[in-house]
Structures are given as structure tokens and as C-alpha cells.
Design a protein around this motif. Structure first.
Motif, PDB file in Angstrom:
ATOM      1  N   UNK A  63      36.340  55.715  44.867  1.00 29.42           N
ATOM      2  CA  UNK A  63      37.359  54.922  44.181  1.00 29.42           C
ATOM      3  C   UNK A  63      38.291  55.790  43.330  1.00 29.42           C
ATOM      4  N   UNK A 110      39.922  44.730  38.229  1.00 32.03           N
ATOM      5  CA  UNK A 110      40.897  44.246  37.248  1.00 32.03           C
ATOM      6  C   UNK A 110      41.851  45.353  36.819  1.00 32.03           C
ATOM      7  N   UNK A 111      41.473  46.601  37.088  1.00 36.40           N
ATOM      8  CA  UNK A 111      42.304  47.734  36.665  1.00 36.40           C
ATOM      9  C   UNK A 111      43.400  48.041  37.674  1.00 36.40           C
ATOM     10  N   UNK A 112      43.288  47.475  38.887  1.00 36.24           N
ATOM     11  CA  UNK A 112      44.301  47.731  39.911  1.00 36.24           C
ATOM     12  C   UNK A 112      45.590  46.988  39.589  1.00 36.24           C
ATOM     13  N   UNK A 143      34.842  46.609  46.368  1.00 34.05           N
ATOM     14  CA  UNK A 143      34.975  48.030  46.706  1.00 34.05           C
ATOM     15  C   UNK A 143      35.731  48.221  48.018  1.00 34.05           C
ATOM     16  N   UNK A 150      34.687  45.176  37.220  1.00 30.43           N
ATOM     17  CA  UNK A 150      35.691  45.564  36.229  1.00 30.43           C
ATOM     18  C   UNK A 150      36.809  46.381  36.882  1.00 30.43           C
ATOM     19  N   UNK A 151      36.445  47.270  37.797  1.00 32.43           N
ATOM     20  CA  UNK A 151      37.443  48.172  38.380  1.00 32.43           C
ATOM     21  C   UNK A 151      38.540  47.409  39.125  1.00 32.43           C
ATOM     22  N   UNK A 163      46.434  43.164  40.182  1.00 31.73           N
ATOM     23  CA  UNK A 163      45.030  42.905  39.859  1.00 31.73           C
ATOM     24  C   UNK A 163      44.382  42.142  41.025  1.00 31.73           C
ATOM     25  N   UNK A 179      43.494  53.789  33.030  1.00 30.66           N
ATOM     26  CA  UNK A 179      44.309  52.582  33.145  1.00 30.66           C
ATOM     27  C   UNK A 179      44.823  52.149  31.768  1.00 30.66           C
ATOM     28  N   UNK A 235      39.366  47.373  47.347  1.00 27.26           N
ATOM     29  CA  UNK A 235      40.127  48.425  46.670  1.00 27.26           C
ATOM     30  C   UNK A 235      40.515  49.517  47.661  1.00 27.26           C
TER      31      UNK A 235
END
Lengths: 350, 350
Positions: free
Chosen positions: A288, B290-292, B258, B287-288, B295, A265, B261
Motif C-alpha cells: 500500500x 479513508x486516507x485515499x 486492500x 482506516x487507510x 475517500x 495524509x 486501494x
């Protein structure tokens, strides 16, 4: 604050002497009846009297005393891992517990934070387990293993890269993970390979052999390997992405899928094309990682099943005098997806 | 197969009677010396003789026997959770262990798979812990708690929506999570709210109160709530996304980050605009998420610290006669990000 009636803790804890007194028998008889020793003949009337007295007093035998008298406990002790465990290990561990349960074992995980390996071995021995399976926690020493065996532990099984004298060994060679990743990236024509080494404490036991595996994979190929320290937060990933052009890397093995998702990312946010300019590879094959675009290439780890490990425990407990065995716990293989495709330029992300 | 010399398991386990014989003292004296009872006067010469004999034989006292004689153990027993634990709980649990360690407690997690609550309580009591903290595993009953107290356990602390008679209660009210999510989605103008209910077994204890919380949040607003069964795999998410247009939802609270996502990717792959056509909200603040892009909005759970819980254990062990207390373990708050923005149409993803 709720008002709940509760049992007073001040009443003394009933002992086997109290049971003996109430039943009018000796303490030895109480012990024979409640701990199920079949070697001694005791009349059914006496057995009933003892059990009724125990029930009336609410007496509960000691697990350790019972195991001493009956000659063996069914407790399998596992040092608890101080490192957070991932979903892969979690699943394995549940399966292991169920399989042990079917063999009528009980699993106890012992927290050994802050204890030296030999202090830990002593504390475990005091619980008189029949088996100790060191999947986490302090690494057992030969002295610790001897101490456990002397206390009556029949099976000591350790996990690690090297066997320890006196114990059966499970090998979990994380170099394999790095070897797979390195070989896959080389095969895809990459020549300047970064390897993420997490800064989080406790992960060195995995990250160092993974790094060594990548080095071994590229040896003699002319490709180079560059360790990259990374913390599991966005700031650290952004800082690493900032330095990326200066590093001149065309691939990165990012320790595992989570670090790979974080770094990918950050690289995409800096406008770096994945996999065109840089291939990214994770490990663990998390669901994921498949949701990302490009889909994340990974190294899949196949662990031995919990059932297999439980069968080893049962076999060694039944035959504790056999030669120490060594078993491989893990196999690794590359799962190629889009993030390491050769010569592919993904459309830029927004 | 490696050849490692190992200790024979056939040598008999040394007992306190062996130590007594070698030192020329009574078994009671051995017990007084090795279990550190200060109530009895024993000469220094005798103490040394007993310790030397124990060392020579490799004798290890029983934890349970020692705790009986010295009047208290320092073992805190935690029923092990059969459900895989997430990173949030993992962190809390490590902190709790360290904090207990500083109070000189040892943590033992007891696997209770397949045991009824009362069988489990009996098995735990046999280890003679000083405290039982039920963070996972079988829910203790009032009878089980009484049995534990009778065996000498000074602190019984249970976790759950309702207190159990005789124990201190930690409340972890997952309705709060649903309340936060529901209120946030309403405030953002959403009126037809889907709520993901994972199909994975063991999660009902979290998913049902979360669903109830969303229902409570929208009550009287005219908005509707639709439970959506979802398995944690891509096929299940694709099938749900396929049905999406027919469902007519404009928001979804996806149980946690999860599942959010997973579902968001499936919806995006079907060309559904997030948040334009549908707002998506998770929980846990991974944290993951926030990476999408967009967001992921989420519900952050603030757990009490492990230090606070360890202090409660220590306080109750020191004063076991006090009134049962009830403590809230968790607070929840919405963290709004892009995936629930009002009136926003994200550029289409490739």
C-alpha cells in the motif's frame, strides 16, 4: 433455531481401562499397543483385539500420556502473541508451521494472556511439548526455562534482544530498523528528525528500540531527534499535523508504513509538502505504501525463513545437550522512494 | 555464539511414581493431592508431604491426566487458521481470548495444516479440551464432532455458512457483504458491475459468497455482474486496468479495501476517473481507505464481540445437553464515501 440431532454428552468418556476390559488384556498392554512402544513384544492377535476394542468404544489416547510412554511428543508449543500480528509475521508464521509439519511436528499456540511468565511456563510444561519457541507472549525467565527443561522439553528457543540463560536465542534487533531509517534520512541531508512512537499498548517492545536506533544513527552528526506520540486514528494525526510548523522538523521516521501513511495524509491535508518540506519514512515495505503519491520510502525487514527456524528446532530436539546458540532473525535495509527525495518539491495535492 | 550455562536435558523427567516414592505414599494419593480431587479424604500432613516431594523433584502434572481425573479441563481449543488473518479478526480474537480468560479458560490454537478434518479432530481430542471452537482450520464433519464429544468435549461450535450435525453453529454469511455492496452500487445508478475475485489461495471461502451476494442483489434489475480475477500485486492491477476500457464497467466491488486501494490506484494511473467513470467499493472499513482521495466507500462488517462468543462457550460447557443453537456472527452495512458518489467527476490526480 435449527433442529440438529446431536450426540449426548452424558455418556461417560471411554478410558483405557474400558478398552482393557473389553479386549481381556491389562491396561499396560492397551497402552503398549496404542502408544506404539516397540520395546515390548505383543502378539499380532492381541494387537488386533486391542485396536478393535478401542475402535468399538471410540477410545482416544491422551496426547500427554502417549508422549510420556513413547518418551517424546512431537508438539511444538508457541506462546500466542497478544499483540495483533502484521502480514509479514503472518507469512513467516505460516511458513514455519508448514516446515515443522514436514518434520512431523504439530504446532500448538498457547494463549497466555494474564499469566505471569512463570505461571505460563508451568501451564506450557503441563502439555509436555518437545519444544517451546517463544515468538510472542510472556518473556521466559531462567527459572521458567529450567522448569520446562525439567518437564522434558528438549528445545527452548526465545526471541528477544537479550539471550535468557538455558535457552537458545533468536535475536530480533529492532534498533537496526531505526539505524537504517536514521542513516538514510541523514544521508538525504535531513537534520531535525521526528520519530513516531505509537500510543497503542504492546508496541513499546518495537517502538523503543526503533527510537534508540535513530538516536544512535545521528549521534555525533549534530542532527536532533524528537519523539512524537501518535495514536492510529485520523484525529491524532490531524492534531500532530496542526503542531507541525512549531516543531520545525524536516523529516519523520513514522514507526511503520501504516503510521507513515496516516501521518503523511494529515501533513498533506495541512498543505505541508512531502518531501520538499518534510521527508516521511515508514517501515515494513507494504504494497500500500507504494500506491501513495509520493511513493513512501521504507525500511524493508528480511526475516529468517520459517524453514530455517524449523531446522533449528529439529536440530536442537535431536541434540538437546548442545551449547545454546544465538541466531539473528532479522536484517533491515532502507528502500528509498519519493517521500524522502532530496530537494524535491512535489506538486500540491488536492 | 554466546556461552550460556544451561540445564542438562539428560536428567530423567520426574514422574508421579518418583513423587510417590519420595513421599512414601501411593501414586493414586499423589494424583488425588496434585490434581485436586475433593472426593477422597486425605490428611493435611500427607498433602504437605506430597507437595513438598513434588517441589523437590520439580514434578509437573500432566494437563491431560489432570483433566481426566478432575473430570474436566478448562482448555478451549481453536483450530489455527492457515490463512493470514486481518486486523478485524485479530481484534476480535484478542477480545475472545480475554473474555475466556475471565471465565478461567485457557485458549490453545492448534495448527492443523495438512491434516484431513477427521485426522484433525482426533489430534484435538487427544488434548482433551472442554470446548472446540472452529473459527478456522479444517471444517469439522459430523463424524469428527461425534469423536470429539465421545472424548469428553462438552462444547463444539463451528463457524460456516451451514450448521454441522452435533455442533452449535456460528453463521458468518459473506453473501451479506456482496448484497450490501451490490445494492449500494445499484442505488447509485451503476449497471455494469465488476466483482474482484482474489487469486490468492484460501480466500475462496470469502470471495465466492461475496460474488454470489452481488449477483443476488442485482437480480431482476437488468444490471450485469462480471467476475474479475486479481492478484495482490501492482503488475496484476496494471494489467486489469489496461483491459478496463474493453470491459465497459461503470462500477467495481473490489473484494475488500486492500484490493480496492490497489485497483483504484491502477485505474487512476490509467487516467480513469473515480467515481466519474467508475465507482470503486471495498469492504472492511480500514482506516487507510479513508486516507485515499477520493475517500473509499466500503462495507463495514460488525462481528459479534469476543465477549458474546465466550459467554456462549461458558453456557454450553455448563449445559452440554441442550439443543444445538445457531447464531449470526456478522452484520454488514454500506458506508458510502466519495469513491461511489453519483455523477461526480473528481479533479484529475497527479
Amino acid at each position: 433455531m435449527s433442529q440438529i440431532p446431536h450426540t449426548s454428552a452424558e455418556r461417560p468418556v471411554p478410558t483405557s481401562a474400558d478398552v482393557a476390559r473389553l479386549a481381556g488384556v491389562s491396561r499396560a498392554t492397551v497402552s503398549y499397543v496404542l502408544n506404539g512402544t516397540s520395546a515390548v513384544r505383543i502378539s499380532e492377535a492381541t494387537r488386533i483385539r486391542v485396536r478393535e476394542a478401542a475402535d468399538e468404544l471410540g477410545y482416544i489416547p491422551h496426547a500427554a500420556a502417549r508422549s510420556l510412554r513413547s518418551g517424546s511428543s512431537r508438539m511444538v508449543l508457541l506462546p500466542a502473541s497478544p499483540v495483533p500480528v502484521g502480514p509479514l509475521y503472518s507469512r513467516f508464521f505460516n511458513e514455519f508451521q508448514w516446515a515443522l509439519r514436514r518434520f512431523d511436528y504439530t504446532v500448538v499456540q498457547y494463549g497466555s494472556l494474564g499469566l505471569s511468565p512463570d505461571e505460563a511456563a508451568r501451564a506450557w510444561a503441563e502439555l509436555r511439548p518437545v519444544a517451546v519457541v517463544g515468538l510472542g507472549g510472556p518473556q521466559l525467565t531462567a527459572a521458567g526455562i529450567q522448569l520446562l527443561r525439567r518437564s522434558g522439553v528438549k528445545a527452548v528457543i526465545t526471541l528477544g534482544p537479550e539471550p535468557v540463560a538455558g535457552a537458545h536465542a533468536l535475536a530480533m534487533d529492532h534498533r537496526q530498523v531505526g539505524l537504517c531509517a536514521g542513516a538514510h534520512l541523514l544521508e538525504r541531508g535531513r537534520r531535525r528528525i521526528g520519530v513516531v512512537v505509537p500510543r497503542e499498548p504492546g508496541l513499546e517492545m518495537f517502538s523503543q528500540p526503533r527510537l534508540a536506533g535513530v538516536r544512535a544513527a545521528v549521534e555525533g552528526s549534530g542532527a536532533t531527534v524528537e519523539p512524537l506520540a501518535l495514536s492510529y486514528d485520523e484525529e491524532s494525526a490531524a492534531a500532530l499535523a496542526e503542531r507541525w510548523p512549531a516543531l520545525g522538523l524536516d523529516a519523520v521516521f513514522a514507526y511503520n508504513d501504516e503510521y507513515a501513511m496516516l501521518l503523511m495524509r494529515a501533513l498533506q491535508d495541512r498543505g505541508i509538502d512531502i518531501p520538499g518540506e518534510c521527508a516521511v519514512m515508514g517501515a515494513d515495505d507494504l504494497l500500500l505504501g507504494r500506491l501513495l503519491r509520493p511513493r513512501l520510502s521504507t525500511v524493508q525487514l528480511d526475516m529468517a525463513t520459517g524453514q530455517q527456524l524449523a531446522e533449528l528446532v529439529e536440530r536442537v530436539v535431536r541434540d538437546p545437550g548442545g551449547e545454546p546458540e544465538r541466531h539473528d532473525m532479522m536484517a533491515a535495509r532502507a528502500i528509498p522512494r519519493e517521500s524522502t527525495q532530496p530537494g524535491r518539491r512535489a506538486p500540491a495535492h488536492t
